[in-house]
Design an enzyme around this catalytic site. Structure first.
Site: not given
Length: 332
Positions: A131, A155, A290
């Site tokens: 990622s 994550y 966010r």
């Protein structure tokens, strides 16, 4: 997929974990329709049966319903398999912030289970979804594989740990893998529903319903949005490369360009207006940024070009046109 790549896979079997998910199902479609043997492992926690429904009757397709957190399921799936495309994971930065334990169980423990099962089964190569979140707070653009920052979410930590485990399995067990750092992948079958839906399908669905999409922040944050066909190409190149220098590396998997969220919303309005002219008048709203979101993301794809001969065919505009047409047909 070139004929040369097809020939390399013709008598092999490929396991795709998370095959009922967005990326996994696109990989399955590409392979099974070319008569390549495919095994799918999925527990359907986030994947959808409808994504693989068209392939269930293919003689070269096998579905195993199981969980990567269960080592026995992983071992069963790896039996008589030559290659693994490991897509199974719990995605989403916000989800990992809300529930770090489950994210870690799936993305770290599940990943380790798959490595062990694949190693023990004699799998030739393990290609896994890494990622772009691994770059964390490193601000320089474009992102280059060898330089990362501190992770900004649970994550991101899990996906970096995957890379560390893959590296250790190479040095300790001589087990070959390739990690693909995905950058904001989008395209057909990406789910617009749920609390953790990706921005593009979510915005498309809202526009179709004549609802105002909400951008986090002022819309200046930018991403290297990457169409699914580019990602499929990258997986197949990683799976079939004969270049020994290309193995046991991580690669940015992206287009190599960036688009702001404001520009993205405008492009979506433009392309959807071709189907419904009233969409062009829908207002776009804003709210606070966010937690855990990085401001900008842009990949260097030079390493992938050099070692894997990666040549992405879809820029943001071409990819969005394809995606919008698919969503218009399937969301109405």
């Amino acid at each position: 997929m070139t004929q040369q790549q097809l020939n390399k896979l013709s008598d092999k079997s490929v396991l795709i974990t998370g095959g009922a998910g967005f990326i996994g199902s696109n990989l399955i479609e590409t392979l099974v329709t070319q008569n390549i043997n495919v095994v799918c492992l999925d527990n359907f926690s986030t994947g959808k049966r409808e994504n693989i429904e068209p392939f269930l009757n293919f003689p070269n397709f096998k579905l195993i319903e199981g969980d990567i957190r269960n080592l026995d399921d992983c071992k069963k799936a790896c039996e008589n398999v030559t290659y693994v495309l490991h897509e199974a994971a719990l995605g989403s930065v916000p989800r990992s912030i809300n529930d770090p334990i489950t994210t870690n169980d799936v993305n770290v423990s599940g990943f380790l289970n798959m490595l062990v099962a694949a190693r023990d089964a004699g799998v030739k190569r393990f290609v896994y979804a890494a990622s772009s979140s691994t770059y964390g707070d490193h601000e320089a653009l474009p992102k280059v594989e060898e330089t990362i920052g501190n992770p900004l979410s649970p994550y991101a930590i899990t996906k970096y740990v995957n890379e560390l485990y893959a590296d250790i399995f190479h040095t300790t067990y001589n087990f070959d893998s390739i990690g693909l750092r995905y950058f904001n992948v989008f395209g057909k079958r990406q789910d617009p529903n749920g609390a953790y839906a990706a921005v593009i399908p979510k915005f498309v669905q809202q526009f179709i319903k004549h609802e105002s999409p909400v951008i986090n922040g002022d819309g200046s944050y930018s991403r290297d949005f990457t169409y699914i066909d580019n990602v499929v190409q990258m997986n197949l190149l990683a799976l079939t490369t004969d270049n020994p220098d290309a193995l046991n590396q991580v690669y940015n998997t992206a287009y190599g360009d960036r688009t702001t969220l404001k520009e993205l919303a405008t492009l979506l309005k433009t392309y959807l207006s071709e189907f419904d002219a009233t969409i062009k008048d829908i207002e776009i709203k804003h709210r606070e940024n966010r937690i855990g979101d990085i401001p900008h993301s842009l990949a260097s794809i030079e390493k992938a070009k050099r070692l894997l001969h990666y040549n992405p065919q879809f820029n943001i505009s071409a990819g969005l046109k394809e995606a919008v047409a698919w969503y218009w047909e399937h969301l109405e």
